[in-house]
Design an enzyme around this catalytic site. Structure first.
Site, PDB file in Angstrom:
ATOM      1  N   ARG A 264       1.355  -0.985   0.443  1.00 16.09           N
ATOM      2  CA  ARG A 264       0.495  -0.370   0.296  1.00 16.09           C
ATOM      3  C   ARG A 264       0.862   1.228  -0.447  1.00 16.09           C
ATOM      4  O   ARG A 264       2.136   1.666   0.751  1.00 16.09           O
ATOM      5  CB  ARG A 264      -1.014  -0.244   1.203  1.00 16.09           C
ATOM      6  CG  ARG A 264      -2.300  -1.464   0.908  1.00 16.09           C
ATOM      7  CD  ARG A 264      -2.346  -1.625   2.107  1.00 16.09           C
ATOM      8  NE  ARG A 264      -3.466  -2.034   2.714  1.00 16.09           N
ATOM      9  CZ  ARG A 264      -4.451  -2.705   3.413  1.00 16.09           C
ATOM     10  NH1 ARG A 264      -4.929  -1.747   4.218  1.00 16.09           N
ATOM     11  NH2 ARG A 264      -5.030  -3.801   3.384  1.00 16.09           N
ATOM     12  N   ARG A 279       1.853   1.111  10.489  1.00 17.82           N
ATOM     13  CA  ARG A 279       0.807   1.462   9.310  1.00 17.82           C
ATOM     14  C   ARG A 279       2.917   1.310   8.302  1.00 17.82           C
ATOM     15  O   ARG A 279       3.548   2.152   8.200  1.00 17.82           O
ATOM     16  CB  ARG A 279       0.423   3.313   8.969  1.00 17.82           C
ATOM     17  CG  ARG A 279       0.219   3.308   8.125  1.00 17.82           C
ATOM     18  CD  ARG A 279      -0.318   4.494   7.646  1.00 17.82           C
ATOM     19  NE  ARG A 279      -1.676   5.168   9.005  1.00 17.82           N
ATOM     20  CZ  ARG A 279      -2.597   4.515   8.937  1.00 17.82           C
ATOM     21  NH1 ARG A 279      -3.360   4.508   7.642  1.00 17.82           N
ATOM     22  NH2 ARG A 279      -3.438   5.062   9.930  1.00 17.82           N
ATOM     23  N   GLU A 351      -6.384  -1.413  15.578  1.00 16.62           N
ATOM     24  CA  GLU A 351      -7.046  -2.101  14.589  1.00 16.62           C
ATOM     25  C   GLU A 351      -6.474  -3.204  13.782  1.00 16.62           C
ATOM     26  O   GLU A 351      -4.881  -3.032  13.870  1.00 16.62           O
ATOM     27  CB  GLU A 351      -8.013  -1.210  13.285  1.00 16.62           C
ATOM     28  CG  GLU A 351      -8.286  -2.408  11.927  1.00 16.62           C
ATOM     29  CD  GLU A 351      -8.682  -0.965  11.222  1.00 16.62           C
ATOM     30  OE1 GLU A 351      -8.209  -1.754   9.822  1.00 16.62           O
ATOM     31  OE2 GLU A 351      -7.996  -0.429  11.044  1.00 16.62           O
ATOM     32  N   SER A 354     -10.548  -5.700  10.035  1.00 17.07           N
ATOM     33  CA  SER A 354     -11.725  -5.660   9.058  1.00 17.07           C
ATOM     34  C   SER A 354     -12.570  -6.195   9.235  1.00 17.07           C
ATOM     35  O   SER A 354     -11.995  -7.242   8.055  1.00 17.07           O
ATOM     36  CB  SER A 354     -11.617  -4.165   8.563  1.00 17.07           C
ATOM     37  OG  SER A 354     -11.592  -3.036   9.548  1.00 17.07           O
ATOM     38  N   ARG A 392       0.616  -6.650  12.972  1.00 16.97           N
ATOM     39  CA  ARG A 392       0.117  -6.480  13.867  1.00 16.97           C
ATOM     40  C   ARG A 392      -0.115  -6.930  14.818  1.00 16.97           C
ATOM     41  O   ARG A 392       0.152  -7.278  15.868  1.00 16.97           O
ATOM     42  CB  ARG A 392      -1.205  -5.092  13.470  1.00 16.97           C
ATOM     43  CG  ARG A 392      -1.240  -4.188  12.799  1.00 16.97           C
ATOM     44  CD  ARG A 392      -1.874  -3.369  12.868  1.00 16.97           C
ATOM     45  NE  ARG A 392      -1.890  -2.864  11.579  1.00 16.97           N
ATOM     46  CZ  ARG A 392      -2.941  -1.306  11.642  1.00 16.97           C
ATOM     47  NH1 ARG A 392      -3.835  -1.192  12.214  1.00 16.97           N
ATOM     48  NH2 ARG A 392      -2.709   0.017  10.696  1.00 16.97           N
TER      49      ARG A 392
END
Length: 426
Positions: A264, A279, A351, A354, A392
């Site tokens: 990303r 991130r 987070e 999701s 994560r």
């Protein structure tokens, strides 16, 4: 992509529901295109009716031996007009398609109202954060103390937002992915798949990344002036397995699990989570995808979310589940649960997954269908969720299992994957 009939039949209602998620499309442009489409279609139908009438008259005149050349000339002229109208209609339809590709999904009725993450609603919590008797470190300082997490060398090799792991830490990263795959394929009924990490534009369009989010993607040019895209998530190639496919209704649900790297650009995230592994431009993820009957998709969302939670339960990590408000949901989602793991180094829930139901939004783009009880093709519903983001999860293990001497204990469920290693030592 939404069903265009929703806009044609209830534009104010659609507009109001989209406003709940902060989306304000240019519906004046839609109405302009729709008015033009109707006008051209009406004219086309009138010309087609006139052509059919003339063709019938020509047949009758020829049967009587009469000269029909004038009528034939008119038919030929109308054929040219019809061809021109068909071309015009094609341009209008492309405009409508492009407009529809930019419209986000409608939030489900159970999605809470709100504009940002501050308005998300906690669903439940599991586990209590550990009470430490020493000064807690975050994963960056823990990794540096272990001499197993090296951001400086990663920057030298590549750039910022990349990570280099060594030794037992690299092994634990691999162990986490293997544990997740074994859990979901062995206990939760998912079929493991291995997929391409480079995909074409049709695949990105099918799951909703294109055309709206191209800036978030890394692309690779090809010699034919085209390009392929590095996947931002395994959701893209896995969901595209059913693109342009009609599945037998009896074969639903289809459940896939896939471990892949994700890439990303993090466009728009400048200054956010610049420290550590939260991130990154490149990270690993184990992804769950389900293709289901529309009547069962919300039961499937609960199941898929529970499957992801099981990873954290077996790792004995405290977490909570929140229902995203309309303004915080992703572009394609109708409803999303976020799973947030407790990070002692940040003293916050962050987070880690999701889990979303897209209803028919992706399936309409993909033309992913099944044969219903009447044997007719019907759009399926698609769902996906991280179970989990490996990096994560590694961060959460480092911070929750840290010891006063700088070592990190290995969670019991990972021990079979660690080759006899029971803790990471400085």
């Amino acid at each position: 992509m939404l069903d265009i009939q929703l806009l044609r039949n209830d534009l104010p209602g659609v507009s109001a529901r989209l406003a709940n998620r902060g989306a304000v499309p240019d519906f004046a442009e839609f109405e302009r295109l729709e008015a033009k489409r109707k006008s051209v279609q009406i004219l086309t139908q009138e010309l087609q009716a006139r052509r059919n009438q003339l063709s019938k008259q020509i047949g009758q005149m020829k049967g009587r031996g009469e000269d029909a050349s004038a009528l034939m000339a008119e038919v030929n002229a109308q054929a040219e007009k019809l061809k021109s109208l068909e071309q015009e209609l094609s341009v209008i339809q492309r405009g409508l398609d492009e407009f529809m590709l930019g419209i986000p999904n409608l939030p489900h009725a159970t999605v809470p109202a709100g504009k940002s993450a501050d308005d998300n609603v906690e669903k439940h919590r599991v586990g209590e954060p550990r009470k430490f008797e020493f000064a807690v470190k975050d994963h960056v300082d823990i990794g540096a103390g272990l001499k197993m997490l090296d951001f400086d060398t990663a920057v030298k090799i590549s750039s910022a937002r990349f990570t280099l792991m060594k030794g037992g830490l690299a092994r634990m990263h691999r162990a986490l992915a293997q544990f997740m795959l074994d859990l979901h394929s062995g206990q939760h009924g998912y079929t493991e798949v291995y997929v391409p990490y480079l995909v074409n534009a049709d695949s990105m369009r099918g799951t909703g990344q294109l055309p709206k989010f191209e800036a978030d993607l890394f692309s690779v040019p090809r010699g034919d002036d085209g390009k392929l895209y590095l996947i931002p998530t395994a959701e893209v190639p896995v969901t595209n397995i059913v693109r342009d496919v009609i599945v037998a209704g009896a074969d639903l649900p289809l459940k896939f699990v896939c471990h892949s790297p994700c890439f990303r650009s993090e466009a728009g995230s400048y200054g956010k989570d610049t420290r550590g592994m939260i991130r990154q431009h490149q990270f690993d993820k184990v992804e769950l995808v389900q293709i289901v009957h529309p009547s069962k998709s919300y039961d499937a969302l609960e199941e898929l979310t529970a499957n992801a939670e099981t990873v954290l339960k077996q790792l004995e990590l405290p977490y909570r589940v929140v229902t995203l408000c309309a303004g915080d949901m992703g572009f394609s989602a109708a409803k999303t649960y976020d799973i947030e793991v407790w990070l002692p180094g940040q003293s916050a829930y962050r987070e880690i997954s999701s889990c979303s139901n897209f209803e028919a939004f992706q399936a309409r783009r993909l033309q992913a269908r099944f044969r219903n009880e009447k044997g007719k093709p019907e759009l399926a519903h698609t769902l996906n969720g991280s179970a989990l983001a490996v990096g994560r999860t590694l961060v959460a293990v480092l911070e929750n299992y840290q010891n006063a001497d700088g070592s990190v204990s290995i969670p019991a469920v990972l021990l079979p994957y660690m080759g006899g290693l029971e803790r990471l030592q400085p």
